[in-house]
Design a protein around this motif. Structure first.
Motif, short mmCIF file in Angstrom:
data_model
loop_
_atom_site.label_atom_id
_atom_site.label_comp_id
_atom_site.label_asym_id
_atom_site.label_seq_id
_atom_site.Cartn_x
_atom_site.Cartn_y
_atom_site.Cartn_z
N PRO A 1 -1.92 3.55 1.59
CA PRO A 1 -1.29 2.81 2.78
C PRO A 1 -2.07 3.63 3.93
N ASP A 2 -2.59 2.72 5.07
CA ASP A 2 -3.24 3.35 6.19
C ASP A 2 -2.08 3.94 7.14
N THR A 3 -1.63 4.94 6.69
CA THR A 3 -0.36 5.56 7.27
C THR A 3 -0.86 6.32 8.45
N PRO A 4 -0.53 5.97 10.03
CA PRO A 4 -0.59 6.48 11.02
C PRO A 4 -0.47 7.98 10.95
N GLY A 5 -1.44 8.76 11.46
CA GLY A 5 -1.12 10.57 11.49
C GLY A 5 -1.14 11.11 10.03
N VAL A 6 -1.40 10.54 9.10
CA VAL A 6 -1.48 11.09 7.81
C VAL A 6 -2.96 10.99 7.25
N VAL B 1 5.11 12.08 0.45
CA VAL B 1 4.55 11.59 -0.48
C VAL B 1 2.79 11.86 -0.48
N TRP B 2 2.26 11.87 0.56
CA TRP B 2 0.76 11.84 0.75
C TRP B 2 0.34 13.31 0.77
N VAL B 3 1.00 14.37 0.94
CA VAL B 3 0.78 15.70 0.63
C VAL B 3 0.33 15.99 -0.77
N THR B 4 0.84 15.12 -1.60
CA THR B 4 0.55 15.27 -3.11
C THR B 4 -0.69 14.54 -3.37
N GLY C 1 15.05 -3.47 -5.96
CA GLY C 1 14.05 -2.66 -6.72
C GLY C 1 13.40 -1.54 -5.86
N ILE C 2 13.14 -1.99 -4.56
CA ILE C 2 12.45 -0.73 -3.59
C ILE C 2 13.43 0.50 -3.51
N SER D 1 8.45 3.88 1.13
CA SER D 1 7.61 4.62 1.64
C SER D 1 6.04 4.27 1.39
N THR D 2 5.83 3.68 0.37
CA THR D 2 4.54 3.15 0.04
C THR D 2 4.72 1.55 0.20
#
Length: 268
Positions: A257-262, A22-25, A148-149, A165-166
């Motif tokens: 999101p504050d995703t560790p390592g991303v 997701v966060w590469v995009t 829903g998720i 994922s978010t």
């Protein structure tokens, strides 16, 4: 790998891999190639532990935004007649927003949900069918959240998991119970309220909606803004509102999101 129970079966969920996908995009195209556009000024990482519930219309705290900074959020999509118009307007101004998607229409229109993600917007969750969670039995409320998720995750990633994922969620009509608030906090999911809205669930012209939103923003000067992409009047109003933001010194902040390592381009 993490085991998740979906429809009575356990499946392997590569959480880190999904988050990275997701966060590469989102990390792409931090700067707008077109001059004279509003653009997205920065990306704000949201720590789920520090900000479990945000939005001053609903909760005691909101995001740490500076004066003249806004976060654009859209609820109730995806909706084919209007969501593409909203996406086109945002793309024209190089603006990134957050879309809180309903699970059922997302599964019905997965290509539109994937387009929202591919264009760099954050996708949050808004239950399965948008029923009020405070007006149903507790078990049904949990099912609305989980279904829903899983519907959004299936449309985006092909995995029907209840671990988003978010980890962003907004209650339909902001109608909560303490049990559902506690549940989401225990799962590390941020509950979004809002700081101001245009009231676009009411019937009005695009011009009336624009004036109402501008008047409220002049008072608030910053904040999380709630809009609805399925509303035709909002899709028609949005180009004028983005021009107003650009011409009056406002800056759009994109929340993730504050995703560790991303890592994210443009993050403070």
């Amino acid at each position: 790998m993490r085991l998740q129970k979906i429809a009575g079966k356990f499946v392997n969920l590569p959480v880190a891999a999904l988050a990275s996908l997701v966060w590469v995009t989102l990390a792409q195209a931090a700067e707008c190639p077109r001059k004279g556009t509003l653009g997205t000024s920065r990306i704000l990482r949201v720590d789920t532990a520090r900000f479990p519930r945000i939005g001053l219309k609903n909760y005691p705290q909101t995001l740490p935004l500076k004066d003249h900074e806004v976060v654009l959020t859209f609820d109730d999509g995806p909706w084919p007649p209007t969501t593409p118009k909203v996406l086109a307007t945002l793309a024209a101004q190089c603006v990134r927003a957050t879309f809180f998607l309903i699970g059922k229409p997302t599964l019905e229109h997965p290509e539109l949900a994937r387009r929202i993600a591919a264009e760099g917007h954050t996708i949050g969750h808004h239950t399965w069918t948008h029923f009020s969670l405070m007006r149903m039995p507790p078990a049904d409320a949990v099912e609305q959240i989980d279904h829903g998720i899983s519907g959004v995750e299936m449309a985006l990633h092909g995995v029907a998991t209840t671990a988003p994922s978010t980890p962003f969620f907004r209650f339909p009509g902001f109608e909560t119970t303490q049990a559902t608030l506690d549940l989401l906090q225990s799962r590390g999911i941020v509950v979004f309220g809002t700081d101001l809205w245009a009231g676009d669930w009411n019937k009005m012209t695009p011009k009336q909606e624009l004036r109402l939103l501008i008047d409220r923003l002049r008072v608030a000067r910053k904040g999380i803004i709630l809009l609805h992409d399925p509303k035709a009047q909002t899709a028609a109003m949005l180009p004028g509102f983005l021009r107003y933001l650009r011409d009056n010194g406002y800056h759009v902040v994109h929340v993730v999101p504050d995703t560790p390592g991303v890592d994210f381009d443009g993050a403070p």
